[in-house]
Scaffold this motif. Structure first.
Motif, PDB file in Angstrom:
ATOM      1  N   THR A 255       2.671  -2.918   0.205  1.00 45.64           N
ATOM      2  CA  THR A 255       1.528  -2.526  -0.608  1.00 45.64           C
ATOM      3  C   THR A 255       2.042  -1.877  -1.885  1.00 45.64           C
ATOM      4  OG1 THR A 255      -0.540  -1.254  -0.609  1.00 45.64           O
ATOM      5  CG2 THR A 255       1.357  -0.269   0.508  1.00 45.64           C
ATOM      6  N   VAL A 256       1.143  -1.391  -2.718  1.00 44.88           N
ATOM      7  CA  VAL A 256       1.550  -0.768  -3.979  1.00 44.88           C
ATOM      8  C   VAL A 256       0.912   0.610  -4.073  1.00 44.88           C
ATOM      9  CG1 VAL A 256       1.915  -2.914  -5.230  1.00 44.88           C
ATOM     10  CG2 VAL A 256      -0.354  -1.870  -5.215  1.00 44.88           C
ATOM     11  N   THR A 257       1.588   1.501  -4.761  1.00 45.29           N
ATOM     12  CA  THR A 257       1.091   2.851  -4.989  1.00 45.29           C
ATOM     13  C   THR A 257       0.067   2.827  -6.124  1.00 45.29           C
ATOM     14  OG1 THR A 257       2.742   3.403  -6.671  1.00 45.29           O
ATOM     15  CG2 THR A 257       3.384   3.686  -4.357  1.00 45.29           C
ATOM     16  N   PRO A 258      -0.646   3.928  -6.343  1.00 42.98           N
ATOM     17  CA  PRO A 258      -1.553   3.982  -7.503  1.00 42.98           C
ATOM     18  C   PRO A 258      -0.839   3.730  -8.824  1.00 42.98           C
ATOM     19  CG  PRO A 258      -2.065   5.753  -5.980  1.00 42.98           C
ATOM     20  CD  PRO A 258      -0.812   5.105  -5.468  1.00 42.98           C
ATOM     21  N   GLY A 259       0.469   4.028  -8.880  1.00 47.48           N
ATOM     22  CA  GLY A 259       1.251   3.769 -10.088  1.00 47.48           C
ATOM     23  C   GLY A 259       1.872   2.386 -10.117  1.00 47.48           C
ATOM     24  N   ARG A 260       1.411   1.468  -9.248  1.00 45.13           N
ATOM     25  CA  ARG A 260       1.868   0.078  -9.199  1.00 45.13           C
ATOM     26  C   ARG A 260       3.336  -0.046  -8.806  1.00 45.13           C
ATOM     27  NH1 ARG A 260      -1.954  -2.695  -8.031  1.00 45.13           N
ATOM     28  NH2 ARG A 260      -0.732  -4.542  -8.638  1.00 45.13           N
ATOM     29  N   ARG A 261       3.755   0.747  -7.844  1.00 44.38           N
ATOM     30  CA  ARG A 261       5.111   0.645  -7.309  1.00 44.38           C
ATOM     31  C   ARG A 261       5.033   0.107  -5.884  1.00 44.38           C
ATOM     32  NH1 ARG A 261       5.525   5.856 -10.163  1.00 44.38           N
ATOM     33  NH2 ARG A 261       7.087   5.669 -11.821  1.00 44.38           N
ATOM     34  N   PRO A 262       5.935  -0.794  -5.490  1.00 45.54           N
ATOM     35  CA  PRO A 262       5.887  -1.352  -4.132  1.00 45.54           C
ATOM     36  C   PRO A 262       6.353  -0.323  -3.108  1.00 45.54           C
ATOM     37  CG  PRO A 262       7.811  -2.175  -5.290  1.00 45.54           C
ATOM     38  CD  PRO A 262       7.018  -1.388  -6.300  1.00 45.54           C
TER      39      PRO A 262
ATOM     40  N   LEU B 272      -2.569   4.287   9.356  1.00 43.05           N
ATOM     41  CA  LEU B 272      -1.228   4.005   8.843  1.00 43.05           C
ATOM     42  C   LEU B 272      -0.888   2.517   8.900  1.00 43.05           C
ATOM     43  CD1 LEU B 272       0.756   6.977  10.417  1.00 43.05           C
ATOM     44  CD2 LEU B 272       0.558   6.510   7.970  1.00 43.05           C
ATOM     45  N   GLU B 273      -1.543   1.782   9.776  1.00 45.91           N
ATOM     46  CA  GLU B 273      -1.197   0.368   9.995  1.00 45.91           C
ATOM     47  C   GLU B 273      -1.225  -0.473   8.722  1.00 45.91           C
ATOM     48  OE1 GLU B 273      -1.786  -2.999  13.406  1.00 45.91           O
ATOM     49  OE2 GLU B 273      -3.238  -1.353  13.275  1.00 45.91           O
ATOM     50  N   PRO B 274      -2.239  -0.353   7.833  1.00 44.90           N
ATOM     51  CA  PRO B 274      -2.208  -1.164   6.607  1.00 44.90           C
ATOM     52  C   PRO B 274      -0.983  -0.902   5.738  1.00 44.90           C
ATOM     53  CG  PRO B 274      -4.398  -0.248   6.963  1.00 44.90           C
ATOM     54  CD  PRO B 274      -3.493   0.422   7.948  1.00 44.90           C
ATOM     55  N   LEU B 275      -0.406   0.295   5.850  1.00 43.62           N
ATOM     56  CA  LEU B 275       0.755   0.628   5.027  1.00 43.62           C
ATOM     57  C   LEU B 275       2.045   0.018   5.564  1.00 43.62           C
ATOM     58  CD1 LEU B 275       0.027   4.423   4.314  1.00 43.62           C
ATOM     59  CD2 LEU B 275      -0.625   2.424   2.957  1.00 43.62           C
ATOM     60  N   THR B 276       2.001  -0.563   6.774  1.00 35.76           N
ATOM     61  CA  THR B 276       3.194  -1.198   7.321  1.00 35.76           C
ATOM     62  C   THR B 276       3.419  -2.585   6.726  1.00 35.76           C
ATOM     63  OG1 THR B 276       1.959  -2.069   9.216  1.00 35.76           O
ATOM     64  CG2 THR B 276       2.982   0.100   9.464  1.00 35.76           C
ATOM     65  N   GLU B 277       2.461  -3.070   5.976  1.00 33.65           N
ATOM     66  CA  GLU B 277       2.642  -4.286   5.171  1.00 33.65           C
ATOM     67  C   GLU B 277       2.919  -3.865   3.737  1.00 33.65           C
ATOM     68  OE1 GLU B 277       2.708  -7.254   6.427  1.00 33.65           O
ATOM     69  OE2 GLU B 277       2.032  -6.702   8.458  1.00 33.65           O
TER      70      GLU B 277
ATOM     71  N   ARG C  76      -3.569   7.504   2.862  1.00 29.65           N
ATOM     72  CA  ARG C  76      -3.717   6.865   1.557  1.00 29.65           C
ATOM     73  C   ARG C  76      -3.122   7.686   0.432  1.00 29.65           C
ATOM     74  NH1 ARG C  76     -10.078   5.695   1.872  1.00 29.65           N
ATOM     75  NH2 ARG C  76      -9.910   7.854   2.623  1.00 29.65           N
ATOM     76  N   ASP C  77      -2.834   8.967   0.687  1.00 29.22           N
ATOM     77  CA  ASP C  77      -2.225   9.824  -0.336  1.00 29.22           C
ATOM     78  C   ASP C  77      -0.714   9.675  -0.408  1.00 29.22           C
ATOM     79  OD1 ASP C  77      -4.613  11.033  -1.238  1.00 29.22           O
ATOM     80  OD2 ASP C  77      -4.606  12.428   0.458  1.00 29.22           O
ATOM     81  N   ILE C  78      -0.120   8.927   0.522  1.00 31.61           N
ATOM     82  CA  ILE C  78       1.336   8.774   0.523  1.00 31.61           C
ATOM     83  C   ILE C  78       1.820   8.119  -0.764  1.00 31.61           C
ATOM     84  CG2 ILE C  78       3.265   7.617   1.662  1.00 31.61           C
ATOM     85  CD1 ILE C  78       1.831   8.042   4.313  1.00 31.61           C
ATOM     86  N   GLY C  79       1.079   7.117  -1.230  1.00 26.86           N
ATOM     87  CA  GLY C  79       1.465   6.454  -2.476  1.00 26.86           C
ATOM     88  C   GLY C  79       1.511   7.418  -3.646  1.00 26.86           C
ATOM     89  N   GLY C  80       0.579   8.353  -3.720  1.00 23.54           N
ATOM     90  CA  GLY C  80       0.591   9.350  -4.787  1.00 23.54           C
ATOM     91  C   GLY C  80       1.797  10.262  -4.703  1.00 23.54           C
ATOM     92  N   LEU C  81       2.205  10.620  -3.475  1.00 21.36           N
ATOM     93  CA  LEU C  81       3.409  11.434  -3.316  1.00 21.36           C
ATOM     94  C   LEU C  81       4.637  10.694  -3.849  1.00 21.36           C
ATOM     95  CD1 LEU C  81       2.905  12.835   0.324  1.00 21.36           C
ATOM     96  CD2 LEU C  81       2.361  13.976  -1.831  1.00 21.36           C
TER      97      LEU C  81
END
Length: 328
Positions: free
Chosen positions: A28-35, A21-26, A105-110
């Motif tokens: 980042t962007v989702t697979p759909g290019r959303r911050p 989870l640590e990389p997601l605390t900075e 890593r699936d959080i961005g897809g959700l």
């Protein structure tokens, strides 16, 4: 985002999950290019049998974005999740298991699914069989299908502990849900559109599931009772069916006695016992279901809380267990 992890047996799996989870605390962007950014991870300690409390304290000391939520006793996964929701502050809430089967890593897809479909709740839809064993998977699918068809609760087939919830929806549910409410049913009471997003489940992190047969049956029955009063309608229908069956049996006995075999012993003990067994069985089943609904209302009226958040026991009076030295 606020990520909520109910912790029961996380001694071996939590460090790896937090590292993912640590990389997601900075930012980042989702697979759909959303911050997106995970601002906090809430570890809800539910008094499991291992050293999860120690691991939680270590993670809190190492990472400022990890918070510990301490419950007064073991309440179960759903109440622990509600406690985390009530303590969260993110625009979105992500709930996931401690055992590593959910990939951060699936959080961005959700999130992409929620924004694309304007859904306030998004469930992970597994593209592979959950790593629980064949019989548990079959029982889980069967029970959700049964409730969906029998109680007209179609959303039950989507339920998954890996979910994304709009923050204000999650905190509202946590504020008013009773002690016997099933979390996903309660979400359905107020959520708008509900969607699903495909994910691949991973193997559990080398530990046995905290669920056993009794707790799984309790889980299922709570979902039935939380689905509304349709269960009582089923009891009414069942009573009607038994009444019709009784009338059919009476008609059969009269016809046999009057037209076919007047000397038969259709009025004997066998027919009497059949009627009694059917009648008592239907009555006891109906009373049992009604009693369950009454029990839920009694617990609610008595004010039984679904959870209670306390301070870290190690930082309070319970943590001051040292003895004074003996006087010489």
């Amino acid at each position: 985002m606020s990520v909520i992890v109910p912790v029961y047996q996380g001694e071996k799996t939590l460090p790896a999950l937090i590292a993912e989870l640590e990389p997601l605390t900075e930012r980042t962007v989702t697979p759909g290019r959303r911050p997106m950014v995970v601002e906090e991870v809430l570890l809800v300690f539910d008094h499991g049998p291992d050293a999860s409390a120690r691991v939680i304290r270590e993670l809190i000391a190492e990472r400022p974005w990890v918070r510990g939520i301490w419950l007064s006793r073991n309440f179960g996964q759903h109440p622990a999740t509600l406690a985390g929701m009530a303590s969260s502050g993110g625009e979105w809430i992500v709930t996931m298991d401690e055992d590593g089967q959910h990939d951060p890593r699936d959080i961005g897809g959700l999130l992409d699914t929620a924004l694309d479909e304007q859904a306030s709740v998004v469930y992970a839809r597994a593209t592979n069989a959950p790593p629980h064993g064949m019989w548990r998977n079959v029982a889980s699918k069967g029970s959700k299908w049964l409730i969906a068809k029998a109680l007209s609760a179609e959303n039950t087939v989507q339920y998954n502990s890996f979910r994304l919830v709009l923050g204000e929806v999650g905190r509202s549910v946590a504020a008013y849900s009773g002690s016997e409410a099933y979390l996903d049913v309660a979400l359905g009471w107020i959520a708008g559109d509900i969607a699903t997003s495909p994910v691949a489940l991973r193997e559990e992190g080398g530990r046995r599931s905290g669920y056993h047969l009794r707790s799984l049956l309790s889980h299922f029955w709570r979902m039935v009772l939380s689905s509304g009063t349709k269960g009582l309608r089923i009891v009414s229908i069942l009573g009607l069916l038994f009444a019709v069956l009784g009338l059919v049996l009476v008609a059969y006995l009269i016809i046999v006695y009057a037209f076919f075999d007047p000397d038969s012993e259709v009025r004997g003990w066998a027919s009497t016992m059949v009627v009694l067994l059917f009648g008592f069985g239907a009555s006891l089943f109906s009373l049992g279901v009604v009693a369950e609904y009454v029990g839920v209302n009694v617990k609610t009226a008595m004010g039984k809380p679904p959870y209670l958040i306390v301070n870290d026991p190690a930082a309070g009076p319970l943590g001051r267990a040292e003895r004074l030295p003996e006087r010489e």
